[in-house]
Design a protein around this motif. Structure first.
Motif, short mmCIF file in Angstrom:
data_model
loop_
_atom_site.label_atom_id
_atom_site.label_comp_id
_atom_site.label_asym_id
_atom_site.label_seq_id
_atom_site.Cartn_x
_atom_site.Cartn_y
_atom_site.Cartn_z
N ASP A 192 -90.07 13.22 36.06
CA ASP A 192 -89.41 12.67 35.08
C ASP A 192 -89.31 13.35 33.84
OD1 ASP A 192 -88.31 9.90 35.98
OD2 ASP A 192 -90.21 9.38 36.60
N GLY A 240 -86.30 7.94 22.01
CA GLY A 240 -86.29 9.15 22.87
C GLY A 240 -85.31 8.39 23.92
N HIS A 269 -83.84 9.17 28.67
CA HIS A 269 -84.37 9.89 29.67
C HIS A 269 -83.42 11.20 29.92
CE1 HIS A 269 -85.79 5.73 30.71
NE2 HIS A 269 -86.83 6.46 30.47
N GLY A 270 -83.75 11.99 30.67
CA GLY A 270 -82.95 13.21 30.78
C GLY A 270 -82.64 13.54 32.46
N ARG A 271 -82.22 14.63 32.76
CA ARG A 271 -82.22 14.90 34.06
C ARG A 271 -83.14 16.09 34.46
NH1 ARG A 271 -79.38 13.05 38.66
NH2 ARG A 271 -79.53 14.52 40.44
N LEU A 327 -74.14 4.35 25.89
CA LEU A 327 -75.48 4.80 26.63
C LEU A 327 -76.05 6.06 26.64
CD1 LEU A 327 -74.48 2.73 29.76
CD2 LEU A 327 -75.58 2.08 27.95
N PHE A 335 -75.26 12.34 28.37
CA PHE A 335 -75.26 12.55 29.85
C PHE A 335 -74.78 13.78 30.37
CE2 PHE A 335 -73.22 10.70 34.15
CZ PHE A 335 -74.73 10.72 34.92
N ASN A 393 -94.65 -0.14 26.98
CA ASN A 393 -94.14 -1.20 27.80
C ASN A 393 -94.66 -1.26 29.17
OD1 ASN A 393 -93.00 1.02 28.69
ND2 ASN A 393 -90.79 0.19 28.58
N CYS A 428 -94.58 1.79 31.28
CA CYS A 428 -93.92 2.83 31.98
C CYS A 428 -94.90 3.68 32.49
CB CYS A 428 -92.96 3.44 31.11
SG CYS A 428 -92.08 4.81 31.82
N ASP A 445 -84.52 11.92 40.83
CA ASP A 445 -83.73 11.52 39.57
C ASP A 445 -83.00 10.29 39.87
OD1 ASP A 445 -83.75 13.42 37.23
OD2 ASP A 445 -83.42 14.90 38.93
N THR A 472 -80.10 7.74 38.07
CA THR A 472 -78.93 7.44 37.24
C THR A 472 -78.58 6.23 37.30
OG1 THR A 472 -78.37 9.95 37.12
CG2 THR A 472 -76.73 8.30 36.62
N TYR A 531 -75.80 6.97 32.49
CA TYR A 531 -76.98 7.43 31.76
C TYR A 531 -78.28 7.73 32.78
CZ TYR A 531 -79.12 2.83 31.19
OH TYR A 531 -79.65 1.70 31.65
N HIS A 532 -79.31 8.27 32.39
CA HIS A 532 -80.35 8.56 32.84
C HIS A 532 -81.44 7.61 32.89
CE1 HIS A 532 -78.80 12.88 32.24
NE2 HIS A 532 -78.61 12.84 33.53
N GLY A 533 -82.11 7.43 33.89
CA GLY A 533 -83.00 6.17 34.01
C GLY A 533 -84.34 6.75 34.37
N ARG A 534 -85.56 5.96 34.50
CA ARG A 534 -86.88 6.34 34.62
C ARG A 534 -86.93 6.32 36.40
NH1 ARG A 534 -90.97 9.55 32.21
NH2 ARG A 534 -92.45 9.10 33.34
N SER A 535 -87.65 7.18 36.97
CA SER A 535 -87.62 7.14 38.46
C SER A 535 -89.33 6.46 38.60
CB SER A 535 -87.79 8.59 38.96
OG SER A 535 -86.72 9.01 38.91
N PHE A 591 -83.93 2.74 26.83
CA PHE A 591 -85.16 3.37 27.20
C PHE A 591 -86.29 2.49 27.39
CE2 PHE A 591 -88.85 6.26 25.49
CZ PHE A 591 -88.67 7.12 26.31
N ASN A 606 -87.29 1.11 31.07
CA ASN A 606 -88.30 1.91 32.20
C ASN A 606 -89.42 1.05 32.40
OD1 ASN A 606 -89.64 2.28 30.12
ND2 ASN A 606 -88.94 4.43 29.41
#
Lengths: 427, 427
Positions: free
Chosen positions: A132, A167, A169-171, A256, A259, A344, A346, B132, B134, B168-172, B259, B263
């Motif tokens: 991630d 912050g 999330h990115g790819r 959102l 992206f 939280n 994560c 990843d 999304t 948008y990107h999420g957390r895996s 965020f 997540n």
């Protein structure tokens, strides 16, 4: 307890140039392909790459609890997962092996033949499989500049900014090592005078000067990491170019976040410099402007004095340095970022990467993006070859560098260097 | 060409209840731990789990190009990477093996002993290592409801929404399978009457009813996927609960998106139902309200008629169904989402997951979140046990289900079922 590998008096029997980023006090970790087409984990001293897989097979890590194949891998994830105690033992051992007082490898020609490589004999790879990737937005100067340009100069910082290390999330899939070129992305934009969006190549491709840190396995789902423990889960750092397409970003990012403006590519320097190697360069961070919630309050020096610069090299021309900044300008430090990320519950894993966000300093020549340096294109930047840049042109190469320097020792990151190619076309 | 495994007349020699989600026409893929503590890839017919690793070792996949250990893995990533041609061969073969006309396995007691499991003998795992993740935002009704509540009822849809499949990107790392409980997250919120944020447990924990699709390796960095090719890279779908903390979300999400509000956990149903199995349930999607850019224009039926429902089960009480929706309500379909995601050259890998976004239908009882169902808490939802819910209480279990039904055949997803635990405390 001082780390033995950081001893500033130590010298290596390997040659190290005076201005090298990689003295024996650095000992970064990376992954490379050797002349024999073998992928291995390695380190670097001066301009010599060192095959840790071979060193381990030859018994040089005897006494350190390591699995047999820990360095014969195409990513550092498993080694990083071994934890800080192991990283330190390995780094100290490497310092000992290459110490000018130690002749065991130095005098063993056969061993040296399989362990040491010239840089032109290897090809650096992505050092970790990034599970991630999170990008923060932690430079007050950058957030203020962007807020001034796109929102309200009188309320440039959003209400949450001084309370939250913001912050998103990115790819991971588009993170690439230095040297891999990037195509100019296509996408939707809304030109200034248009009512409907158009499709085409981005006209405003930009870099973002960032640092990023790589984590180890830190917590289980549900479990927060207290701020005093956070740094124990940070393996090391790289210099990070978070490529951005400003026109795509402007049209897509509400509500959102960015992206496609970001996920076409992000480039990192290939050697991970450990947090341990950066110990001597700790400095005080900026004083909080507003009180911070208890879980984000820290003790001691959590910022690092790392000089950063960005250069643009037009095709066939000399490079022009367009920005000089410093990692110490970050308002939110890495410990705060990691603690916030997990408050939280994560989970953070070995090989996760967290970007600082664009690092802009207080002066206009220290801004970390063309958006800010050219102020939305209003003040083009002069290149040494006589041309001007508002953003990045096709076939420009963007080069970012980072290093610390103190008492005659320099610890650096090398560079992340990426050419922007024209829009992709199927051959 | 019709897929042989989809033949509606086929019956299995394994018992299948009339209302089962898993007739022989389904043949989903998952990963489970067996009674012997072995992790394997499997499928399911009726209430029987089938060990594909064992079937393969016994030679039942002879003639299909599969590596020896393809099913003896703890994720489906490698099998998915083998591509659609292989998935189809395997699914057709499984249909043949369990066809009521075929006695080869049916009459082999020894083989059946190592291949077949009762559901209470296995433990479902996460089916893929998600590289990843999304999340899209593709339900017009959901985007309109949220826009009405939080922004401007007269301009509920943002200007880009009808042009872009917003994502948008999420957390895996926090994606978990059905059955794993989730702790109520803590974080920063700005209470309505406060000037400064406070820290504490989220008071507005919510579900989001979504579907998610899993991809195979699709493209290289820089290379877009044309819309007519997109579906070839979709392996299958799961039902997806995108847990959300509305109070944390409200304070953190401007300008970079949600965020920590998301997540802390996201839950998926453990059996991936293939896109092939869903073929018979294709339907027309909503007509575009505004013209869409050429790269997003598609031909044919790209939407799927999948009935969805959400139930809340308070501890020790009966469940109450609180929403009935349908995947066909999505304004943007999966082919459009995947094409948009790659139009800038973003690489898609085997095991990536893409969520639809909350699926709300046109009527208030079809909304996909408590935020919308209770309209920000203004209209509490009555439970069968006499209590009311505005959001999710500690020890409530949220259950989501999905199934298609046509001409007497039902293809379903089973359920994703997750208990919300109180805030984490260190034992």
């Amino acid at each position: 307890m001082p780390l033995s590998a950081n001893n500033p008096d130590r010298k290596s029997w390997l040659h190290v140039d005076k201005n090298s980023d990689f003295p024996i006090q650095n000992i970064p970790f990376g992954v490379f392909l050797t002349r024999d087409d073998i992928i291995t984990i390695g380190t670097r001293i001066g301009d010599t790459a060192i095959d840790l897989g071979a060193l381990h097979q030859l018994g040089y890590f005897k006494g350190i609890p390591l699995t047999e194949d820990i360095f014969l891998q195409d990513t550092l994830n498993d080694f990083i997962a071994d934890g800080r105690k192991t990283w330190r033992l390995v780094r100290d051992r490497i310092a000992d092996i290459f110490d000018s007082e130690n002749t065991s490898l130095k005098n063993n020609k056969k061993h040296k033949e399989v362990v040491l490589f010239r840089l032109d004999e290897i090809e650096m790879q992505l050092p970790v499989l990034i599970g991630d990737y999170t990008d923060f937005y932690s430079s007050k100067e950058h957030a203020t500049n962007v807020g001034t340009m796109f929102r309200d100069p009188d309320n440039a910082l959003l209400p949450n900014w001084l309370h939250i290390p913001v912050g998103y999330h990115g790819r991971s899939s588009s993170i690439i090592p230095s040297g891999i070129p990037v195509h100019r992305p296509q996408g939707q934009t809304l030109p200034g005078d248009a009512k409907e969006p158009v499709f085409g190549p981005s006209k405003l491709v930009d870099f973002e000067l960032e640092m990023a840190f790589i984590t180890t396995d830190a917590n289980d789902l549900g479990e927060p990491i207290p701020i005093e423990e956070a740094e124990a889960y940070i393996f090391g750092l790289v210099v990070f170019n978070d490529w951005s397409a400003r026109d795509i970003q402007k049209w897509e990012y509400v509500p959102l976040g960015p992206f496609l403006a970001k996920n076409f590519a992000s480039s990192i320097s290939p050697w991970i410099v450990t947090l341990d190697a950066l110990e001597p360069y700790r400095v005080e961070g900026p004083k909080p402007i507003k009180p911070q919630l208890e879980y984000l309050q820290y003790k001691g020096k959590k910022s690092f004095d790392i000089n950063l610069e960005v250069a643009i090299q037009p095709k066939g021309a000399k490079e022009t340095v367009v920005s000089k900044s410093n990692f110490k300008y970050m308002y939110w430090n890495m410990a705060q970022q990691l603690t916030h990320h997990t408050v939280n519950g994560c989970p953070i894993n070995s090989g996760d990467m967290m970007g600082s966000g664009t690092i802009s300093g207080p002066t206009p020549d220290s801004y970390g993006s063309m958006l800010e340096l050219s102020w939305r294109g209003e003040n083009p930047i002069k290149m040494k070859d006589g041309t001007e840049r508002k953003f990045i042109n096709d076939h420009d190469t963007v080069i970012m560098r980072g290093f610390c320097e103190k008492d005659g020792t320099r610890i650096g990151f090398g560079e992340v260097k990426t050419e922007l190619l024209p829009v992709f076309s199927k051959k």
